[in-house]
Write a protein that holds these residues in place. Sequence first.
Motif, PDB file in Angstrom:
ATOM      1  N   MET A   1       0.812  -1.429   0.161  1.00 46.91           N
ATOM      2  CA  MET A   1       0.119  -0.002   0.108  1.00 46.91           C
ATOM      3  C   MET A   1       0.829   1.007   0.166  1.00 46.91           C
ATOM      4  O   MET A   1       1.572   1.348   0.909  1.00 46.91           O
ATOM      5  N   CYS A  43     -11.907   6.510  12.384  1.00 49.75           N
ATOM      6  CA  CYS A  43     -11.165   7.341  11.668  1.00 49.75           C
ATOM      7  C   CYS A  43     -10.629   8.493  13.234  1.00 49.75           C
ATOM      8  O   CYS A  43      -9.338   9.395  13.252  1.00 49.75           O
ATOM      9  N   ARG A  47      -6.995   6.065  12.670  1.00 56.26           N
ATOM     10  CA  ARG A  47      -6.676   5.192  11.761  1.00 56.26           C
ATOM     11  C   ARG A  47      -5.884   5.285  10.781  1.00 56.26           C
ATOM     12  O   ARG A  47      -6.914   6.920   9.970  1.00 56.26           O
ATOM     13  N   ALA A  50      -6.491   4.231   4.360  1.00 54.82           N
ATOM     14  CA  ALA A  50      -6.002   3.068   3.762  1.00 54.82           C
ATOM     15  C   ALA A  50      -6.330   1.747   4.539  1.00 54.82           C
ATOM     16  O   ALA A  50      -6.876   1.462   4.420  1.00 54.82           O
ATOM     17  N   GLN A  51      -6.542   2.527   5.669  1.00 58.67           N
ATOM     18  CA  GLN A  51      -6.163   0.538   7.156  1.00 58.67           C
ATOM     19  C   GLN A  51      -7.591   1.338   7.285  1.00 58.67           C
ATOM     20  O   GLN A  51      -8.514  -0.333   7.237  1.00 58.67           O
ATOM     21  N   LEU A  54      -9.379  -0.581   3.670  1.00 55.17           N
ATOM     22  CA  LEU A  54      -8.994  -2.389   4.372  1.00 55.17           C
ATOM     23  C   LEU A  54      -9.665  -2.761   5.547  1.00 55.17           C
ATOM     24  O   LEU A  54     -10.480  -4.182   5.131  1.00 55.17           O
ATOM     25  N   ASP A  55      -9.966  -2.236   6.433  1.00 55.53           N
ATOM     26  CA  ASP A  55     -10.857  -3.735   7.780  1.00 55.53           C
ATOM     27  C   ASP A  55     -12.102  -3.631   7.989  1.00 55.53           C
ATOM     28  O   ASP A  55     -12.683  -4.003   7.589  1.00 55.53           O
ATOM     29  N   ARG A  60     -10.881   3.499  -0.183  1.00 56.94           N
ATOM     30  CA  ARG A  60      -9.759   4.811   0.443  1.00 56.94           C
ATOM     31  C   ARG A  60     -11.071   6.009  -0.219  1.00 56.94           C
ATOM     32  O   ARG A  60     -11.068   7.164   0.605  1.00 56.94           O
TER      33      ARG A  60
END
Length: 104
Positions: A1, A43, A47, A50-51, A54-55, A60
Amino acid sequence: MVPGPKPLSLELSDHERQVLRGWLRKRTASQALVLRSRIVLACAEGRANAQVALDLGVSRETVRKWRARFLTDRLEGLVDRQRSGAPRKITDERVEALVARTLG
């Protein structure tokens, strides 16, 4: 990433955190509102977009959109906006009652 630009910091008041968590537990909340609540809560933990994407299994761009909307309009920014066109003929209460009957 590949890391993107650093996202804007998002901090929640105790009231906002309580409302967002309430929306997660509310059985009648729309899936969209639940997802938006999860995004904002993630958020607020600091975090990266992108994370969070993904989670939660979203893009994004979706995370960026809801982070920005929340920063601009706070909780009101997460609720579905009025749409153009003819007004709905079926109320939320009638939809909720039908879903309850169907699942009950």
